[in-house]
Design an enzyme around this catalytic site. Structure first.
Site, PDB file in Angstrom:
ATOM      1  CB  CYS A   1       0.058   9.055  -3.060  1.00 61.94           C
ATOM      2  SG  CYS A   1      -1.109   7.697  -2.955  1.00 61.94           S
TER       3      CYS A   1
ATOM      4  NE  ARG B   1      -6.361   2.354  -0.279  1.00 62.58           N
ATOM      5  CZ  ARG B   1      -6.521   3.297  -1.184  1.00 62.58           C
ATOM      6  NH1 ARG B   1      -7.351   3.122  -2.180  1.00 62.58           N
ATOM      7  NH2 ARG B   1      -5.873   4.441  -1.072  1.00 62.58           N
TER       8      ARG B   1
ATOM      9  CG  HIS C   1       1.896   7.890   1.842  1.00 61.43           C
ATOM     10  ND1 HIS C   1       1.562   9.162   1.490  1.00 61.43           N
ATOM     11  CD2 HIS C   1       1.055   7.075   1.160  1.00 61.43           C
ATOM     12  CE1 HIS C   1       0.550   9.128   0.631  1.00 61.43           C
ATOM     13  NE2 HIS C   1       0.228   7.875   0.411  1.00 61.43           N
TER      14      HIS C   1
END
Lengths: 257, 462
Positions: A97, A131, A198
């Site tokens: 990330c 997002r 993740h």
């Protein structure tokens, strides 16, 4: 196979520890242990000068913007050159990330300002206004023999684009990926991988962990064939995550929470 | 304070010190000793708080409601005497006052806040002379102790009849039996209840109260939220759910609790509570109605309620088929770590069921499981018989435990929560203990499963 050792560098464990990324270190060292490989972990944080070529595997998790700025400076001033040299020399690296973004050429803010990155990966990132959050499944041809799926959870607004010197870690099957447009996710260059996964990324993708372990051994020991492990639980979790991604992605598209 | 009272206080306080030295809690025994010396001691101590006493009773939710009230009173800057530990018989209440009293028999307190066991209500009302009483609900789970609900009803009624005319009775309007108390209260009655259709139960609920107390006709239930709590009407005499003074109009339920919009006589109040469950919404509403009736401002009430947190690791406790079951919500690494710590207390071997969902209210990203210290559980592995993982992400949880170093042979996965509960109970065995650690929506599901088995109301017990 005996007396194999891997020296692990955990970069900024105090600052870049968002979203359970330490699970990657746990998975990496556990699997080394099961493969009969000894690991030594060293934490490296701000202002520490190290020669990254002495490590076999470097890991860096995601962080919040605030922390990322401090790291950006430290990267440029203290660690950048050494890290770039290590990657060129074939040291294995995994950046998640925010770390993935920092490894690239630059990050362009919403105001159009370009914050320089480490230029280790030929990628660049632009601030986005939505997002990209959710379960993700991708297919990666990084593995010898046949393509493998990778699963995880992405949560980013930056849109990352790939230059010619990197190849994508995978092609998105379900989810957004690097930028929500070109169907790529992550980037790979030599033995370095940057990704938005993740989850944590490594535990449910044991083949990716084993690939990184093999890469970590390669410089010192040449090509090493790892022992077979019983991955039944990991594979079930991998499949469950794929199913869940399909279910939730259907909901995301339909706009239902 | 007269001499007899003083001697009782001295002996009581010495007993408290001695109990502490002996490592005992001392939540009731000093009260018993002191009352033997002066049977009037509580009466004498109870009129010392400057603003009088508040009494909380009912079958379920007493402790939580009282703690929420306490949190709000503290936010208002008031000093409170409170039997926090939940020792709610006369001796326990006396011990709580004793602990706060000085050796000279004075008491630095603005208000007494007392949770009272139903059967103790008449005696407590006589000794405490409360200015305000809260009644949460009536459930039949203490059948063995009080006989019938009507019996419990008569205890509370007797207590309410002792309220002063200028006092307050705060009643749960959604419970037909509690609402029926209105005619017995000389004090002004304030009704609270829910008006939020989104909270309505979709299940066929067990109703402990089926008949109208006034005419004996079978009650018609409309929307209900939990068991028999909700909207009702008697086709015989027209008795119905009273109009509400305090009403939850809208609720946003999230992984961290609920956000409530409450209509009050002094306007709208927005409050957040950090505990899940419809029953906690009732508890919070009772606390709001109580403290606003005491004159505390909406702002302070909201602030105090928000400050309320259940102690981490605090577990719900129930009995299913001769198995002890402990239930603790897990929703973030800090809370989960505290639960693991609590779980490993005690010498007996543990049977564990962990249920992980990833719905919106749980948080859709389950990466946080990797920030939980399951390594601690793995290190104490010889004290754990098995861990069963369940829920939508049962497999992820199993992987986490495997990588924590927990032995794979003691792990099992079962996505379906009902089957997992069944398997957990079976493996825990007759007389055994099962610890269930679910995320938010998994907790709701398990609650439903347990309700169907007929053990649901116990969830409300403290």
């Amino acid at each position: 196979m005996s007396d194999l050792k891997i020296s692990v560098c955990h970069l900024y464990p105090d600052l870049m520890n968002l979203y359970g990324d330490r699970g990657n270190i746990i998975a990496f060292t556990r699997r080394c242990q099961w493969h009969g490989i000894e690991t030594k972990i060293q934490s490296v944080t701000l202002n520490q000068v190290v020669d990254f070529a002495e490590f076999d595997f470097i890991f860096m998790g995601g962080g919040q913007d605030r922390e990322q700025q401090a790291i950006c400076y430290d990267f440029q001033q203290v660690k950048g050159t050494s890290l770039a040299e290590a990657v060129e020399a074939g040291v294995a690296l995994l950046g998640i990330c925010g770390a993935y973004q920092l490894l690239g050429r630059y990050y362009k803010t919403g105001e159009g300002e370009e914050l320089p990155g480490l230029q280790i990966l030929d990628v660049w990132t632009e601030a986005g206004d939505r997002r990209m959050i959710g379960n993700i499944v991708e297919e990666s041809d990084l593995f010898p023999g046949r393509a493998k799926t990778l699963v995880g959870f992405e949560n980013h607004s930056g849109r990352t684009f790939l230059g010619p010197k990197v190849r994508p870690l995978g092609r998105v099957l379900v989810g957004y990926g690097n930028n929500g447009e070109d169907g790529t996710e992550g980037a790979a260059y030599r033995h370095a991988i940057g990704t938005y996964l993740h989850g944590s990324a490594l535990p449910k993708n044991p083949w990716l962990t084993d690939l990184l372990i093999a890469w970590s051994l390669e410089r010192r020991y040449g090509a090493v064939t790892l022992s077979e492990l019983d991955d039944e639980i990991e594979e079930r979790a991998h499949q469950a995550a794929q199913r869940r991604a399909q279910e939730t992605w259907g909901k995301i598209k339909a706009g239902v929470k | 304070m007269d001499l007899q009272g003083l001697v009782a206080i001295w002996v009581g306080k010495v007993t408290i010190l001695a109990s502490r030295l002996l490592g005992k809690g001392g939540s009731t025994f000093p009260g018993r000793v002191a009352r033997r010396i002066d049977p009037d001691l509580l009466r004498k101590l109870a009129h010392l708080p400057k603003q009088g006493n508040v009494m909380v009773s009912g079958t379920n939710g007493k402790t939580t409601t009282a703690r929420m009230i306490s949190s709000i009173l503290e936010a208002a800057g008031l000093k409170v005497v409170h039997n926090r530990a939940g020792a709610n018989l006369l001796v326990g209440i006396t011990a709580a006052f004793l602990a706060k009293a000085s050796w000279w028999g004075s008491l630095e307190a603005d208000l007494g806040l007392v949770e009272v066991d139903e059967a103790t209500v008449p005696a407590a009302a006589r000794e405490l002379a409360p200015r305000l009483a809260v009644v949460t609900n009536f459930f039949r789970d203490q059948l063995d102790r009080y006989g019938e609900l009507e019996h419990t009803f008569s205890f509370i009624r007797e207590g309410l009849e002792l309220l002063p005319a200028e006092g307050n009775a705060i009643l749960n309007a959604d419970d037909p039996l509690v609402a029926s108390l209105v005619e017995f209260s000389p004090a002004q009655v304030t009704f609270y209840g829910l008006e939020d259709a989104s909270l309505a139960s979709q299940e066929e609920e067990t109703r402990d109260v089926r008949f109208c107390r006034h005419c004996g006709e079978r009650l018609d239930y409309g929307q209900t939220y939990y068991a028999h709590l909700g909207w009702y009407r008697c086709p015989g005499c027209g008795f119905r759910r009273p109009d509400l003074d305090y009403a939850v109009r809208q609720t946003i339920r999230g992984s961290r609790g609920s956000r409530l919009e409450i209509l009050t006589p002094r306007g709208e109040l927005e409050a957040e509570i950090s505990v899940p469950g419809v029953y906690n919404i009732y508890n919070a509403l009772a606390a709001v109605a109580t403290t606003m009736s005491l004159g505390i401002s909406r702002e302070v009430v909201a602030k105090g309620l928000q400050a309320f947190v259940t102690s981490f690791g605090r577990m719900e406790h129930l009995l299913i088929r001769n198995r002890e079951v402990f239930l603790a919500l897990v929703k973030n690494p800090t809370g989960f770590n505290a639960v693991i710590k609590t779980l490993l207390e005690g010498e007996e071997r543990k049977n564990v069921l962990i249920a992980i969902n990833d719905k919106y209210a749980d948080g859709t990203d389950i990466s946080w499981l990797w920030d939980v210290d399951f390594e601690r559980l793995a290190t104490a592995e010889e004290r754990v018989n098995f861990i069963l993982t369940s829920g939508i992400r049962a497999e992820d949880m199993a992987v986490r435990l495997k990588y924590a170093g927990f032995p794979v042979e003691k792990l099992a996965m079962q996505n379906d929560l009902g089957s997992a509960l069944e398997e957990g109970l079976t493996r825990a065995g007759e007389g055994g203990t099962l610890y269930i650690l679910p995320t938010y929506t998994a907790l709701l599901e398990i609650r439903e499963v347990i309700n169907k088995l007929g053990y649901g109301r116990r969830f409300w017990q403290e």
